[in-house]
Design a protein around this motif. Structure first.
Motif, PDB file in Angstrom:
ATOM      1  N   TYR A  35      -5.492 -20.411 -32.920  1.00  0.00           N
ATOM      2  CA  TYR A  35      -4.374 -20.619 -32.017  1.00  0.00           C
ATOM      3  C   TYR A  35      -3.063 -20.413 -32.777  1.00  0.00           C
ATOM      4  CZ  TYR A  35      -7.718 -22.879 -28.859  1.00  0.00           C
ATOM      5  OH  TYR A  35      -8.779 -23.153 -28.035  1.00  0.00           O
ATOM      6  N   PRO A  43      -0.195 -24.995 -28.368  1.00  0.00           N
ATOM      7  CA  PRO A  43      -0.950 -23.901 -28.999  1.00  0.00           C
ATOM      8  C   PRO A  43      -1.340 -22.830 -27.990  1.00  0.00           C
ATOM      9  CG  PRO A  43      -1.784 -26.039 -29.706  1.00  0.00           C
ATOM     10  CD  PRO A  43      -0.848 -26.300 -28.563  1.00  0.00           C
ATOM     11  N   PHE A  45      -3.954 -19.605 -27.388  1.00  0.00           N
ATOM     12  CA  PHE A  45      -5.235 -19.085 -27.847  1.00  0.00           C
ATOM     13  C   PHE A  45      -5.108 -17.641 -28.320  1.00  0.00           C
ATOM     14  CE2 PHE A  45      -9.769 -18.768 -28.000  1.00  0.00           C
ATOM     15  CZ  PHE A  45     -10.106 -17.527 -27.497  1.00  0.00           C
ATOM     16  N   GLN A  56     -13.989 -14.102 -27.282  1.00  0.00           N
ATOM     17  CA  GLN A  56     -12.896 -14.188 -26.312  1.00  0.00           C
ATOM     18  C   GLN A  56     -11.603 -13.859 -27.033  1.00  0.00           C
ATOM     19  OE1 GLN A  56     -12.386 -14.908 -22.998  1.00  0.00           O
ATOM     20  NE2 GLN A  56     -14.592 -14.790 -22.667  1.00  0.00           N
ATOM     21  N   GLN A  97     -20.145 -23.136 -27.344  1.00  0.00           N
ATOM     22  CA  GLN A  97     -18.947 -22.758 -26.597  1.00  0.00           C
ATOM     23  C   GLN A  97     -18.799 -23.510 -25.288  1.00  0.00           C
ATOM     24  OE1 GLN A  97     -20.301 -18.512 -26.774  1.00  0.00           O
ATOM     25  NE2 GLN A  97     -18.129 -18.178 -27.131  1.00  0.00           N
ATOM     26  N   GLN A 103     -13.241 -29.094 -29.182  1.00  0.00           N
ATOM     27  CA  GLN A 103     -12.763 -28.387 -30.353  1.00  0.00           C
ATOM     28  C   GLN A 103     -11.962 -29.343 -31.232  1.00  0.00           C
ATOM     29  OE1 GLN A 103     -10.813 -24.639 -29.455  1.00  0.00           O
ATOM     30  NE2 GLN A 103     -12.236 -24.213 -27.780  1.00  0.00           N
TER      31      GLN A 103
ATOM     32  N   TYR B  32     -13.157 -28.435 -17.335  1.00  0.00           N
ATOM     33  CA  TYR B  32     -13.228 -29.262 -18.541  1.00  0.00           C
ATOM     34  C   TYR B  32     -11.808 -29.462 -19.040  1.00  0.00           C
ATOM     35  CZ  TYR B  32     -14.477 -30.594 -23.337  1.00  0.00           C
ATOM     36  OH  TYR B  32     -14.617 -31.238 -24.529  1.00  0.00           O
ATOM     37  N   ILE B  34      -9.160 -31.747 -21.819  1.00  0.00           N
ATOM     38  CA  ILE B  34      -9.086 -32.521 -23.056  1.00  0.00           C
ATOM     39  C   ILE B  34      -7.655 -32.977 -23.279  1.00  0.00           C
ATOM     40  CG2 ILE B  34      -9.575 -32.552 -25.529  1.00  0.00           C
ATOM     41  CD1 ILE B  34     -11.271 -30.154 -25.269  1.00  0.00           C
ATOM     42  N   ARG B  51     -15.054 -34.038 -17.669  1.00  0.00           N
ATOM     43  CA  ARG B  51     -15.548 -32.928 -16.871  1.00  0.00           C
ATOM     44  C   ARG B  51     -15.069 -33.099 -15.449  1.00  0.00           C
ATOM     45  NH1 ARG B  51     -20.105 -30.239 -18.295  1.00  0.00           N
ATOM     46  NH2 ARG B  51     -19.424 -28.820 -16.666  1.00  0.00           N
ATOM     47  N   ASN B  96     -15.180 -19.535 -17.058  1.00  0.00           N
ATOM     48  CA  ASN B  96     -15.246 -18.076 -17.008  1.00  0.00           C
ATOM     49  C   ASN B  96     -14.690 -17.432 -18.276  1.00  0.00           C
ATOM     50  OD1 ASN B  96     -16.305 -18.083 -14.332  1.00  0.00           O
ATOM     51  ND2 ASN B  96     -14.251 -18.498 -13.566  1.00  0.00           N
ATOM     52  N   GLY B  97     -14.122 -18.268 -19.132  1.00  0.00           N
ATOM     53  CA  GLY B  97     -13.559 -17.758 -20.378  1.00  0.00           C
ATOM     54  C   GLY B  97     -14.189 -18.406 -21.590  1.00  0.00           C
ATOM     55  N   ASP B  98     -15.454 -18.758 -21.463  1.00  0.00           N
ATOM     56  CA  ASP B  98     -16.166 -19.426 -22.548  1.00  0.00           C
ATOM     57  C   ASP B  98     -15.436 -20.673 -23.029  1.00  0.00           C
ATOM     58  OD1 ASP B  98     -17.346 -16.297 -23.936  1.00  0.00           O
ATOM     59  OD2 ASP B  98     -18.347 -17.716 -22.610  1.00  0.00           O
ATOM     60  N   TYR B  99     -14.724 -21.299 -22.109  1.00  0.00           N
ATOM     61  CA  TYR B  99     -14.066 -22.577 -22.386  1.00  0.00           C
ATOM     62  C   TYR B  99     -13.002 -22.478 -23.462  1.00  0.00           C
ATOM     63  CZ  TYR B  99     -17.371 -24.659 -19.244  1.00  0.00           C
ATOM     64  OH  TYR B  99     -18.095 -24.962 -18.134  1.00  0.00           O
ATOM     65  N   LYS B 100     -12.357 -21.291 -23.600  1.00  0.00           N
ATOM     66  CA  LYS B 100     -11.191 -21.263 -24.469  1.00  0.00           C
ATOM     67  C   LYS B 100     -10.146 -22.170 -23.839  1.00  0.00           C
ATOM     68  CE  LYS B 100      -9.241 -17.024 -22.416  1.00  0.00           C
ATOM     69  NZ  LYS B 100      -8.174 -17.605 -21.647  1.00  0.00           N
ATOM     70  N   LEU B 101      -9.386 -22.818 -24.674  1.00  0.00           N
ATOM     71  CA  LEU B 101      -8.466 -23.844 -24.183  1.00  0.00           C
ATOM     72  C   LEU B 101      -7.084 -23.275 -23.884  1.00  0.00           C
ATOM     73  CD1 LEU B 101      -9.338 -26.807 -26.561  1.00  0.00           C
ATOM     74  CD2 LEU B 101     -10.213 -26.358 -24.262  1.00  0.00           C
ATOM     75  N   PHE B 103      -3.310 -24.749 -23.187  1.00  0.00           N
ATOM     76  CA  PHE B 103      -2.572 -25.984 -23.423  1.00  0.00           C
ATOM     77  C   PHE B 103      -1.335 -26.073 -22.539  1.00  0.00           C
ATOM     78  CE2 PHE B 103      -4.285 -28.174 -27.162  1.00  0.00           C
ATOM     79  CZ  PHE B 103      -5.241 -27.264 -27.574  1.00  0.00           C
TER      80      PHE B 103
END
Lengths: 114, 113
Positions: A35, A43, A45, A56, A97, A103, B32, B34, B51, B96-101, B103
């Motif tokens: 990030y 942050p 990605f 990704q 993942q 994370q 999801y 956080i 969740r 749908n994005g492999d859980y990329k975060l 923020f």
């Protein structure tokens, strides 16, 4: 149990140079995400590596590239540095993942471009 | 009181009081979420996650509430302490994005003694 470790902690470069940042994931983790955090912002990605492949990618140019090694550690490379690349670069690791696998972040590398 | 959809960039809280930090998320597909705490000079530290099949989850002195109807979540900190002073980020993971975060903008919490 060591957490996510990043090196170096600080780095100063000039425009046009290239930089490599390193990350060792938390023990037991196999997925690494990178990030970029500009001052005063959340942050953003960059990309994620799993099984040594980029899985990704965020909205970053091809000047940003990475690699994951068999031991799950990772590198972030940035070519042709611009002033706007000055930021805190964060590495985060997780197991797999999916959800329920939060994370965990390192303390980052502060990159300054002159 | 809490305002749905309103994100405050700063929050000042008296030590011992409860804190409520709000976050509006954008992607209705996210399932999801956080909360992270980031102290000066440090990376984000995991606080609690939830969740989308849950409305509430509790941890040690913290509670996260999720309202999927209005795409809003909040973090409640009980008995706020000086060590709680930090920037708090909510993040959403897209299946749908492999859980990329992704923020949010962050809320700076300052605890008054």
């Amino acid at each position: 149990d060591a957490g996510v470790t990043q090196s170096p902690t600080h780095l100063i470069k000039t425009r046009g140079q290239q930089v490599t940042l390193r990350c060792s994931p938390k023990s037991g983790h196999d997925t690494v995400s990178w990030y970029q955090q500009a001052l005063g912002q959340g942050p953003q990605f960059i990309f994620q590596y799993y099984e040594e492949e980029e899985r990704q990618r965020g909205n970053f140019p091809d000047r940003f590239s990475g690699h994951q090694f068999p031991n799950y550690s990772s590198e972030l490379n940035v070519n042709a540095l611009l002033l706007g690349d000055s930021a805190l670069y964060l590495c985060a690791s997780s197991f797999g993942q999916g959800p329920d696998q939060p994370q965990h972040f390192g303390d980052g590398t502060r990159l300054s471009i002159l | 009181g809490e305002s749905v959809g309103l994100h405050l960039p700063t929050l000042s809280v008296q030590e011992g009081d409860n804190s409520i930090i709000n976050c509006a998320y954008s992607n209705s597909a996210s399932d999801y979420f956080i909360w992270y705490k980031q102290e000066s000079g440090k990376g984000p530290q995991f606080i609690i996650d939830i969740r989308s099949n849950m409305d509430k989850r509790q941890g040690q002195r913290v509670t996260v509430l999720l309202n999927k109807t209005v795409k809003h979540l909040s973090l409640q900190i009980a008995a706020t302490q000086p060590g709680d002073s930090a920037v708090y980020f909510c993040a959403e993971g897209d299946p749908n994005g492999d859980y990329k975060l992704s923020f949010g903008a962050g809320t700076t919490v300052t605890v008054r003694a």
